[in-house]
Design a protein around this motif. Structure first.
Motif, PDB file in Angstrom:
ATOM      1  N   SER A  67       0.849  -1.186   0.000  1.00  0.00           N
ATOM      2  CA  SER A  67       0.000   0.000   0.000  1.00  0.00           C
ATOM      3  C   SER A  67       0.891   1.245   0.000  1.00  0.00           C
ATOM      4  CB  SER A  67      -0.886  -0.012   1.245  1.00  0.00           C
ATOM      5  OG  SER A  67      -1.658   1.157   1.308  1.00  0.00           O
ATOM      6  N   GLY A  70      -2.217   4.722   0.812  1.00  0.00           N
ATOM      7  CA  GLY A  70      -3.587   4.222   0.782  1.00  0.00           C
ATOM      8  C   GLY A  70      -3.997   3.529  -0.502  1.00  0.00           C
ATOM      9  N   ARG A  71      -3.101   3.435  -1.478  1.00  0.00           N
ATOM     10  CA  ARG A  71      -3.399   2.749  -2.746  1.00  0.00           C
ATOM     11  C   ARG A  71      -2.758   1.361  -2.711  1.00  0.00           C
ATOM     12  NH1 ARG A  71      -4.045   6.220  -7.608  1.00  0.00           N
ATOM     13  NH2 ARG A  71      -4.316   8.367  -6.913  1.00  0.00           N
ATOM     14  N   GLY A  73      -1.639  -2.248  -4.332  1.00  0.00           N
ATOM     15  CA  GLY A  73      -1.282  -2.808  -5.628  1.00  0.00           C
ATOM     16  C   GLY A  73       0.157  -3.280  -5.657  1.00  0.00           C
ATOM     17  N   ASP A 102      -4.535  -0.449  -7.635  1.00  0.00           N
ATOM     18  CA  ASP A 102      -4.631   1.006  -7.469  1.00  0.00           C
ATOM     19  C   ASP A 102      -3.351   1.725  -7.879  1.00  0.00           C
ATOM     20  OD1 ASP A 102      -7.180   0.674  -6.429  1.00  0.00           O
ATOM     21  OD2 ASP A 102      -6.511   0.771  -4.332  1.00  0.00           O
ATOM     22  N   LEU A 103      -2.291   0.970  -8.176  1.00  0.00           N
ATOM     23  CA  LEU A 103      -1.022   1.575  -8.579  1.00  0.00           C
ATOM     24  C   LEU A 103      -0.779   1.481 -10.083  1.00  0.00           C
ATOM     25  CD1 LEU A 103       1.148   0.359  -5.566  1.00  0.00           C
ATOM     26  CD2 LEU A 103       0.134   2.620  -5.936  1.00  0.00           C
ATOM     27  N   ILE A 106       1.669   3.877 -12.375  1.00  0.00           N
ATOM     28  CA  ILE A 106       2.691   4.508 -11.528  1.00  0.00           C
ATOM     29  C   ILE A 106       4.012   4.656 -12.290  1.00  0.00           C
ATOM     30  CG2 ILE A 106       3.488   2.346 -10.488  1.00  0.00           C
ATOM     31  CD1 ILE A 106       3.795   3.950  -7.828  1.00  0.00           C
ATOM     32  N   VAL A 128       0.992   8.683 -10.091  1.00  0.00           N
ATOM     33  CA  VAL A 128       0.076   7.605 -10.458  1.00  0.00           C
ATOM     34  C   VAL A 128      -0.979   8.206 -11.389  1.00  0.00           C
ATOM     35  CG1 VAL A 128      -1.582   5.879  -9.663  1.00  0.00           C
ATOM     36  CG2 VAL A 128       0.397   6.425  -8.251  1.00  0.00           C
TER      37      VAL A 128
END
Length: 128
Positions: A67, A70-71, A73, A102-103, A106, A128
């Protein structure tokens, strides 16, 4: 917009099962990240030279899962490390297109410093 993440990590390196010889070595590495990046990493490192003399180099690739701000992936990083007469030059880059979850999307680079007590500190600059 570039964001910065700060924290520490521990690393464990174990020699690979295959003996390369000729001043070359293979290691498997595992990391545990703390701070703005919470998670783990695993990868492979190839090294050459003689660190005891202050001249050596390595390349490595690792996958980081966890994480970041808070993301949740994963993403991959590649590393290049050179030591010439004791002076170090290190580059850590996020592999384009490697982000998942969520990444996804990036990009960025990581800067590493090592305290006198051996604590590894990172500063990750990313988008991101």
């Amino acid at each position: 917009m570039t964001t910065s993440a700060l924290g520490t990590f521990e690393v464990v390196m174990e020699p690979g099962a295959v003996e390369l010889g000729g001043g070359f070595a293979r290691f498997e590495l595992r990391k545990r990240f703390h701070g703005d990046l919470e998670g783990s990493g695993s990868g492979i490192m190839l090294s050459a030279g003689d660190p005891a003399t202050g001249s050596a180099g390595y390349i490595a690739a690792e996958v980081v899962s966890g994480s970041l701000a808070g993301r949740a992936g994963t993403f991959a990083m590649v590393q290049l490390g050179l030591m010439d007469a004791g002076a170090q030059h290190l580059q850590y880059r996020i592999v384009p297109g490697s982000g998942k979850g969520d990444l996804a999307g990036i990009s960025g680079e990581l800067h590493l410093s090592i305290d006198d007590d051996g604590t590894h500190r990172y500063e990750l600059h990313y988008e991101v």
